[in-house]
Motif scaffolding. Structure first.
Motif, PDB file in Angstrom:
ATOM      1  N   MET A   1       1.965  -9.523   8.523  1.00 35.64           N
ATOM      2  CA  MET A   1       1.828  -9.354   7.224  1.00 35.64           C
ATOM      3  C   MET A   1       3.073  -8.850   6.616  1.00 35.64           C
ATOM      4  SD  MET A   1      -1.122  -7.407   5.048  1.00 35.64           S
ATOM      5  CE  MET A   1      -2.469  -8.666   5.557  1.00 35.64           C
ATOM      6  N   ASN A   2       3.367  -9.316   5.596  1.00 34.23           N
ATOM      7  CA  ASN A   2       4.684  -8.853   4.688  1.00 34.23           C
ATOM      8  C   ASN A   2       4.385  -7.475   3.911  1.00 34.23           C
ATOM      9  OD1 ASN A   2       3.812  -9.288   2.056  1.00 34.23           O
ATOM     10  ND2 ASN A   2       4.157 -11.274   2.103  1.00 34.23           N
ATOM     11  N   ALA A   3       5.790  -6.921   3.742  1.00 32.71           N
ATOM     12  CA  ALA A   3       5.805  -5.235   3.212  1.00 32.71           C
ATOM     13  C   ALA A   3       4.955  -5.605   1.808  1.00 32.71           C
ATOM     14  CB  ALA A   3       7.268  -5.026   2.986  1.00 32.71           C
ATOM     15  N   LEU A   4       5.031  -6.447   0.948  1.00 33.00           N
ATOM     16  CA  LEU A   4       4.398  -6.701  -0.083  1.00 33.00           C
ATOM     17  C   LEU A   4       2.642  -6.720  -0.006  1.00 33.00           C
ATOM     18  CD1 LEU A   4       4.411  -6.839  -3.278  1.00 33.00           C
ATOM     19  CD2 LEU A   4       4.660  -9.331  -3.189  1.00 33.00           C
ATOM     20  N   GLY A   5       2.342  -7.404   0.840  1.00 34.69           N
ATOM     21  CA  GLY A   5       0.708  -7.499   1.413  1.00 34.69           C
ATOM     22  C   GLY A   5       0.423  -6.184   1.916  1.00 34.69           C
ATOM     23  N   ASP A   6       1.252  -5.549   2.708  1.00 32.83           N
ATOM     24  CA  ASP A   6       0.922  -4.238   3.504  1.00 32.83           C
ATOM     25  C   ASP A   6       0.889  -3.234   2.210  1.00 32.83           C
ATOM     26  OD1 ASP A   6       0.907  -5.349   5.853  1.00 32.83           O
ATOM     27  OD2 ASP A   6       2.759  -4.148   6.336  1.00 32.83           O
ATOM     28  N   ALA A   7       1.852  -3.289   1.162  1.00 30.69           N
ATOM     29  CA  ALA A   7       1.679  -2.310   0.281  1.00 30.69           C
ATOM     30  C   ALA A   7       0.310  -2.515  -0.529  1.00 30.69           C
ATOM     31  CB  ALA A   7       2.808  -2.596  -0.584  1.00 30.69           C
ATOM     32  N   HIS A   8       0.102  -3.920  -0.885  1.00 34.82           N
ATOM     33  CA  HIS A   8      -1.282  -4.085  -1.639  1.00 34.82           C
ATOM     34  C   HIS A   8      -2.555  -3.583  -0.920  1.00 34.82           C
ATOM     35  CE1 HIS A   8      -4.048  -6.341  -4.371  1.00 34.82           C
ATOM     36  NE2 HIS A   8      -4.386  -6.752  -3.410  1.00 34.82           N
ATOM     37  N   LEU A   9      -2.538  -3.884   0.340  1.00 37.90           N
ATOM     38  CA  LEU A   9      -3.705  -3.698   1.070  1.00 37.90           C
ATOM     39  C   LEU A   9      -3.726  -1.947   1.178  1.00 37.90           C
ATOM     40  CD1 LEU A   9      -6.170  -4.509   2.650  1.00 37.90           C
ATOM     41  CD2 LEU A   9      -4.585  -4.864   4.695  1.00 37.90           C
ATOM     42  N   ARG A  10      -2.666  -1.329   1.532  1.00 44.17           N
ATOM     43  CA  ARG A  10      -2.642   0.171   1.257  1.00 44.17           C
ATOM     44  C   ARG A  10      -3.194   0.733  -0.117  1.00 44.17           C
ATOM     45  NH1 ARG A  10       0.012   4.793  -0.210  1.00 44.17           N
ATOM     46  NH2 ARG A  10       0.585   6.273   1.756  1.00 44.17           N
ATOM     47  N   THR A  11      -2.679   0.111  -1.068  1.00 45.89           N
ATOM     48  CA  THR A  11      -3.053   0.470  -2.502  1.00 45.89           C
ATOM     49  C   THR A  11      -4.599   0.317  -2.377  1.00 45.89           C
ATOM     50  OG1 THR A  11      -1.013   0.205  -3.463  1.00 45.89           O
ATOM     51  CG2 THR A  11      -2.960   0.052  -4.897  1.00 45.89           C
ATOM     52  N   TRP A  12      -5.195  -0.942  -2.200  1.00 48.20           N
ATOM     53  CA  TRP A  12      -6.627  -1.245  -2.406  1.00 48.20           C
ATOM     54  C   TRP A  12      -7.402  -0.246  -1.422  1.00 48.20           C
ATOM     55  CZ3 TRP A  12     -10.126  -2.375  -5.092  1.00 48.20           C
ATOM     56  CH2 TRP A  12     -11.549  -2.756  -4.732  1.00 48.20           C
ATOM     57  N   THR A  13      -7.115   0.066  -0.046  1.00 46.46           N
ATOM     58  CA  THR A  13      -7.644   0.959   0.481  1.00 46.46           C
ATOM     59  C   THR A  13      -7.773   2.432  -0.148  1.00 46.46           C
ATOM     60  OG1 THR A  13      -6.927  -0.003   2.734  1.00 46.46           O
ATOM     61  CG2 THR A  13      -7.850   1.953   2.866  1.00 46.46           C
ATOM     62  N   LEU A  14      -6.513   2.742  -0.672  1.00 47.77           N
ATOM     63  CA  LEU A  14      -6.502   4.095  -1.236  1.00 47.77           C
ATOM     64  C   LEU A  14      -7.561   4.092  -2.425  1.00 47.77           C
ATOM     65  CD1 LEU A  14      -3.084   5.125  -0.799  1.00 47.77           C
ATOM     66  CD2 LEU A  14      -4.984   5.976   0.312  1.00 47.77           C
ATOM     67  N   ARG A  15      -7.608   3.299  -3.250  1.00 48.36           N
ATOM     68  CA  ARG A  15      -8.184   3.037  -4.556  1.00 48.36           C
ATOM     69  C   ARG A  15      -9.931   2.999  -4.040  1.00 48.36           C
ATOM     70  NH1 ARG A  15      -4.981  -1.614  -7.724  1.00 48.36           N
ATOM     71  NH2 ARG A  15      -3.494  -0.088  -8.567  1.00 48.36           N
ATOM     72  N   PHE A  16      -9.926   2.396  -3.072  1.00 50.35           N
ATOM     73  CA  PHE A  16     -11.427   2.373  -2.595  1.00 50.35           C
ATOM     74  C   PHE A  16     -11.816   3.954  -2.079  1.00 50.35           C
ATOM     75  CE2 PHE A  16     -14.594  -1.096  -1.246  1.00 50.35           C
ATOM     76  CZ  PHE A  16     -15.608  -0.265  -1.321  1.00 50.35           C
ATOM     77  N   MET A  17     -10.942   4.673  -1.314  1.00 50.77           N
ATOM     78  CA  MET A  17     -11.230   5.814  -1.069  1.00 50.77           C
ATOM     79  C   MET A  17     -11.517   6.835  -2.100  1.00 50.77           C
ATOM     80  SD  MET A  17     -11.358   6.052   2.316  1.00 50.77           S
ATOM     81  CE  MET A  17     -11.662   4.141   2.503  1.00 50.77           C
ATOM     82  N   ALA A  18     -10.720   6.470  -3.245  1.00 51.28           N
ATOM     83  CA  ALA A  18     -10.951   7.213  -4.579  1.00 51.28           C
ATOM     84  C   ALA A  18     -12.412   7.028  -4.948  1.00 51.28           C
ATOM     85  CB  ALA A  18      -9.777   6.910  -5.598  1.00 51.28           C
ATOM     86  N   LEU A  19     -12.750   5.851  -5.079  1.00 52.35           N
ATOM     87  CA  LEU A  19     -13.991   5.690  -5.318  1.00 52.35           C
ATOM     88  C   LEU A  19     -15.113   6.279  -4.529  1.00 52.35           C
ATOM     89  CD1 LEU A  19     -16.171   4.322  -7.279  1.00 52.35           C
ATOM     90  CD2 LEU A  19     -16.057   2.107  -5.894  1.00 52.35           C
ATOM     91  N   LEU A  20     -14.738   6.314  -3.365  1.00 51.21           N
ATOM     92  CA  LEU A  20     -15.897   6.796  -2.349  1.00 51.21           C
ATOM     93  C   LEU A  20     -15.711   8.328  -2.372  1.00 51.21           C
ATOM     94  CD1 LEU A  20     -14.960   4.575   0.856  1.00 51.21           C
ATOM     95  CD2 LEU A  20     -17.241   4.670  -0.710  1.00 51.21           C
ATOM     96  N   ALA A  21     -14.523   9.010  -2.590  1.00 54.59           N
ATOM     97  CA  ALA A  21     -14.575  10.335  -2.720  1.00 54.59           C
ATOM     98  C   ALA A  21     -15.041  10.986  -3.729  1.00 54.59           C
ATOM     99  CB  ALA A  21     -13.083  10.629  -2.715  1.00 54.59           C
ATOM    100  N   ALA A  22     -15.324  10.168  -5.097  1.00 54.48           N
ATOM    101  CA  ALA A  22     -15.837  10.819  -6.268  1.00 54.48           C
ATOM    102  C   ALA A  22     -17.277  11.314  -6.027  1.00 54.48           C
ATOM    103  CB  ALA A  22     -15.731   9.611  -7.383  1.00 54.48           C
ATOM    104  N   ASP A  23     -17.430  12.128  -6.954  1.00 54.45           N
ATOM    105  CA  ASP A  23     -18.862  12.649  -6.939  1.00 54.45           C
ATOM    106  C   ASP A  23     -19.813  11.547  -7.372  1.00 54.45           C
ATOM    107  OD1 ASP A  23     -18.183  15.396  -6.312  1.00 54.45           O
ATOM    108  OD2 ASP A  23     -17.591  15.689  -8.431  1.00 54.45           O
ATOM    109  N   THR A  24     -21.243  11.731  -6.719  1.00 60.37           N
ATOM    110  CA  THR A  24     -21.826  10.848  -6.978  1.00 60.37           C
ATOM    111  C   THR A  24     -22.357  10.420  -8.725  1.00 60.37           C
ATOM    112  OG1 THR A  24     -23.233  11.198  -4.951  1.00 60.37           O
ATOM    113  CG2 THR A  24     -24.580   9.986  -6.483  1.00 60.37           C
ATOM    114  N   PRO A  25     -22.292  11.440  -9.342  1.00 65.41           N
ATOM    115  CA  PRO A  25     -22.552  10.955 -10.842  1.00 65.41           C
ATOM    116  C   PRO A  25     -21.272  10.135 -11.274  1.00 65.41           C
ATOM    117  CG  PRO A  25     -23.026  13.124 -10.590  1.00 65.41           C
ATOM    118  CD  PRO A  25     -22.380  12.809  -9.186  1.00 65.41           C
ATOM    119  N   ASP A  26     -20.220  10.307 -10.830  1.00 61.74           N
ATOM    120  CA  ASP A  26     -18.833   9.452 -11.153  1.00 61.74           C
ATOM    121  C   ASP A  26     -19.090   8.039 -10.541  1.00 61.74           C
ATOM    122  OD1 ASP A  26     -17.940  11.772 -12.705  1.00 61.74           O
ATOM    123  OD2 ASP A  26     -16.988  12.499 -11.185  1.00 61.74           O
TER     124      ASP A  26
END
Length: 131
Positions: A1-26
């Motif tokens: 994978m290229n650096a741009l693809g890696d950066a995108h996948l890393r960003t998507w992973t961290l965004r998903f982690m932010a959603l998972l880390a949020a409190d249930t009501p959020d």
């Protein structure tokens, strides 16, 4: 994978982690009544957890970031078929596995970004017949 693809996948992973880390009501507010299936969330997360291994190999994640991503992957693997059925919004409130995953996602964000409190990703709008 290229650096741009890696950066995108890393960003998507961290965004998903932010959603998972949020409190249930959020998380439920984020869902906004959308009927997201639990099995689809689990499959997406399993994919991101597997992809994070390659991202770490290429330097997009530090090796220490993987410990909790691997733990999330293991915890997801323990979710049986009946627990994967139904809407994720219902599972968030009823299944304690999501509390465990919330804690692990917070640790991923603490390790990676030094703070688990991150903005939630923008919800993806459902496709309509017009699009």
């Amino acid at each position: 994978m290229n650096a741009l693809g890696d950066a995108h996948l890393r960003t998507w992973t961290l965004r998903f982690m932010a959603l998972l880390a949020a409190d249930t009501p959020d998380q439920l507010v984020w869902l906004g009544g959308r009927e997201l299936q639990t099995k689809d969330v689990v499959e997406e997360l399993e994919l991101l957890c597997r992809a994070s291994e390659g991202l770490a190999d290429r330097g997009a994640f530090a090796p220490g970031d993987l410990r909790d991503l691997r733990a999330i992957g293991r915890r997801l693997g323990e979710i049986d078929a009946p627990s994967r059925a139904g809407l994720w919004g219902n599972a968030l409130a009823a299944d304690p596995v999501w509390d465990d995953i919330r804690s692990l996602a917070r640790q991923v964000l603490l390790t990676t970004l030094n703070d688990w409190r991150q903005p939630l990703p923008r919800p993806v709008l459902p496709l309509t017949d017009d699009h």
